[in-house]
Motif scaffolding. Structure first.
Motif, mmCIF file in Angstrom:
data_model
loop_
_atom_site.group_PDB
_atom_site.id
_atom_site.type_symbol
_atom_site.label_atom_id
_atom_site.label_comp_id
_atom_site.label_asym_id
_atom_site.label_seq_id
_atom_site.Cartn_x
_atom_site.Cartn_y
_atom_site.Cartn_z
ATOM 1 N N HIS A 137 -89.600 13.263 13.038
ATOM 2 C CA HIS A 137 -89.390 12.979 14.457
ATOM 3 C C HIS A 137 -88.529 11.733 14.658
ATOM 4 O O HIS A 137 -87.725 11.668 15.598
ATOM 5 C CB HIS A 137 -90.716 12.826 15.192
ATOM 6 N N LEU A 138 -88.670 10.737 13.774
ATOM 7 C CA LEU A 138 -87.807 9.556 13.844
ATOM 8 C C LEU A 138 -86.342 9.951 13.717
ATOM 9 O O LEU A 138 -85.491 9.473 14.465
ATOM 10 C CB LEU A 138 -88.171 8.568 12.732
ATOM 11 N N LEU A 139 -86.063 10.820 12.754
ATOM 12 C CA LEU A 139 -84.676 11.241 12.533
ATOM 13 C C LEU A 139 -84.141 11.977 13.755
ATOM 14 O O LEU A 139 -83.022 11.706 14.220
ATOM 15 C CB LEU A 139 -84.601 12.140 11.307
ATOM 16 N N LEU A 140 -84.934 12.896 14.286
ATOM 17 C CA LEU A 140 -84.482 13.649 15.454
ATOM 18 C C LEU A 140 -84.274 12.722 16.648
ATOM 19 O O LEU A 140 -83.277 12.857 17.374
ATOM 20 C CB LEU A 140 -85.508 14.734 15.803
ATOM 21 N N ASP A 141 -85.172 11.772 16.839
ATOM 22 C CA ASP A 141 -85.038 10.848 17.960
ATOM 23 C C ASP A 141 -83.804 9.969 17.798
ATOM 24 O O ASP A 141 -83.145 9.619 18.781
ATOM 25 C CB ASP A 141 -86.304 9.983 18.082
ATOM 26 N N MET A 142 -83.476 9.621 16.550
ATOM 27 C CA MET A 142 -82.270 8.838 16.299
ATOM 28 C C MET A 142 -81.022 9.633 16.675
ATOM 29 O O MET A 142 -80.095 9.096 17.303
ATOM 30 C CB MET A 142 -82.203 8.431 14.824
ATOM 31 N N ILE A 143 -80.984 10.920 16.319
ATOM 32 C CA ILE A 143 -79.837 11.766 16.658
ATOM 33 C C ILE A 143 -79.735 11.930 18.171
ATOM 34 O O ILE A 143 -78.638 11.847 18.745
ATOM 35 C CB ILE A 143 -79.966 13.144 15.976
ATOM 36 N N ARG A 144 -80.849 12.151 18.829
ATOM 37 C CA ARG A 144 -80.831 12.316 20.283
ATOM 38 C C ARG A 144 -80.424 11.023 20.980
ATOM 39 O O ARG A 144 -79.668 11.049 21.955
ATOM 40 C CB ARG A 144 -82.220 12.764 20.762
ATOM 41 N N THR A 145 -80.907 9.886 20.483
ATOM 42 C CA THR A 145 -80.548 8.596 21.079
ATOM 43 C C THR A 145 -79.066 8.315 20.883
ATOM 44 O O THR A 145 -78.376 7.855 21.801
ATOM 45 C CB THR A 145 -81.383 7.468 20.455
ATOM 46 N N GLY A 146 -78.561 8.573 19.681
ATOM 47 C CA GLY A 146 -77.157 8.293 19.377
ATOM 48 C C GLY A 146 -76.192 9.127 20.197
ATOM 49 O O GLY A 146 -75.182 8.620 20.702
ATOM 50 N N ALA A 150 -80.034 16.147 24.222
ATOM 51 C CA ALA A 150 -81.303 16.704 23.751
ATOM 52 C C ALA A 150 -81.053 17.679 22.604
ATOM 53 O O ALA A 150 -81.271 18.896 22.722
ATOM 54 C CB ALA A 150 -82.039 17.386 24.895
ATOM 55 N N ILE A 151 -80.582 17.145 21.476
ATOM 56 C CA ILE A 151 -80.268 17.977 20.313
ATOM 57 C C ILE A 151 -81.535 18.674 19.810
ATOM 58 O O ILE A 151 -82.602 18.067 19.715
ATOM 59 C CB ILE A 151 -79.670 17.119 19.185
ATOM 60 N N LYS A 152 -81.397 19.951 19.482
ATOM 61 C CA LYS A 152 -82.508 20.709 18.913
ATOM 62 C C LYS A 152 -82.163 21.112 17.479
ATOM 63 O O LYS A 152 -81.071 21.627 17.229
ATOM 64 C CB LYS A 152 -82.780 21.978 19.723
ATOM 65 N N PRO A 153 -83.070 20.900 16.533
ATOM 66 C CA PRO A 153 -82.820 21.404 15.184
ATOM 67 C C PRO A 153 -82.784 22.931 15.194
ATOM 68 O O PRO A 153 -83.364 23.568 16.081
ATOM 69 C CB PRO A 153 -84.031 20.898 14.386
ATOM 70 N N VAL A 154 -82.114 23.495 14.221
ATOM 71 C CA VAL A 154 -82.121 24.952 14.074
ATOM 72 C C VAL A 154 -83.487 25.407 13.584
ATOM 73 O O VAL A 154 -84.042 26.402 14.047
ATOM 74 C CB VAL A 154 -81.032 25.396 13.077
#
Length: 342
Positions: A137-146, A150-154
């Protein structure tokens, strides 16, 4: 390994209903709440992860893995946000993980997709549920913040069962599997970060901004290169080729222009790294490993040798001297305040 446990971090844990002393007790580790740093073995750290696993709910784990909650505790995430895009950020952060602890980040790139997985750097030990959910979740939140999107993983793969709140946070297909993985569309990770070159400046105190303004003169070509280095170092792409490309010139032209002003690229790189390092070290809540990462060193030992060359002091000596100056300044301010009150 050394784990930095600041008072702010402990207060944050308390705010989400987690007592750090209880975590240490469950992990059967000695009381370290009175110290800024805990020195843990790889097995000690694993026991701490297991303690988090036993105590925290999914709601608390998700709260720990939102950047807006932990920005004051983990500046390396914000250095990653200084990268140009998600691909560069993951590569940069993976290097940091190797420096500070036994959790390894593996990234595989394919034609259209990127796979990110995590493993524990100790034979026979699998990452506990807390660690996998927190890291993913940290990684996903970093991508969304950057990206500001609202990026969604595949797809998300995990050996554990996630609760509804966690499933809604990822908002993608979840698959039970032996290992773990997050799969992104490469096109999503190639989106430019809107945080690039801004996030670390926001983290730094006003004094550093003033110091940078004094030390860096943008009127000369050297000053322009220094400015570019200051912006690029936190993001991890600051080679002579990277800086030359950002200026739209060749590496040879960059070196020739610097030579005309009596300096060299490596000299200016070290000047900016030194300036940043001194400022970071004045923040007592940042570990030496983190400072090394933030100024572009892959190993803390290499950074320590460079620092001794720059200042004639070890990092410990500099920290102690800075702490003494801080205490003296506080005492002087207190005395002046009392004198004015008479």
């Amino acid at each position: 390994m050394k784990l930095t446990i600041t008072k702010q971090y402990q207060e944050f844990l308390n705010s989400i209903g987690v007592d750090f002393q209880t975590l240490l007790d469950v992990a059967q580790l000695p009381d370290g709440t009175w110290k800024e740093e805990l020195t843990l073995s790889t097995l000690d750290y694993y026991h701490l992860l297991l303690a988090f696993d036993k105590i925290l709910t999914d709601e608390q784990i998700l709260a720990m893995s939102r950047l807006q909650n932990i920005q004051m505790f983990m500046p390396p995430f914000f250095a990653a946000l200084s990268s140009k895009n998600g691909l560069a950020a993951i590569e940069h952060f993976a290097k940091y993980k190797k420096i500070i602890g036994p959790v390894i980040v593996d990234m595989e790139q394919f034609d259209d997709f990127v796979r990110v997985s995590y493993r524990y750097d100790y034979t026979g030990l699998e990452l506990p549920r807390f660690a996998v959910l927190n890291e993913q979740h940290l990684l996903l939140d970093m991508i969304r913040t950057g990206t500001g999107q609202a990026i969604k993983p595949v797809r998300l793969g995990t050996p554990y069962v996630y609760g509804q709140e966690a499933l809604e946070a990822f908002d993608c297909h979840v698959e039970q599997m032996e290992g773990n993985e997050l799969i992104f569309r490469k096109s999503d990770l190639e989106l430019p970060f809107i945080t690039a070159n801004n996030i670390m400046l926001d983290y730094l105190e006003p004094q550093l901004k003033e110091r940078l303004a004094e030390a860096i003169s943008s009127e000369s070509f050297t000053g322009i290169v220094q400015q570019k280095l200051y912006q690029a170092i936190p993001g991890g792409e600051f080679s002579v080729e990277d800086i030359a490309m950002s200026l739209g010139i060749s590496s040879r032209t960059l070196q020739r222009n610097l030579n005309a002003e009596g300096t060299k690229f490596n000299q200016e790189l070290q000047n900016v790294q030194k300036l940043l390092a001194l400022s970071y070290l004045e923040k007592s809540d940042i570990s030496t490993d983190e400072v090394a990462y933030l100024v572009g060193y892959a190993e803390a030992s290499s950074f320590s040798r460079a620092f001794k060359k720059w200042t004639g002091k070890t990092i410990s000596q500099y920290r102690k001297l800075n702490q003494k100056k801080s205490v003296d300044s506080a005492l002087l301010a207190c005395c002046c305040s009392r004198w004015k009150g008479r």
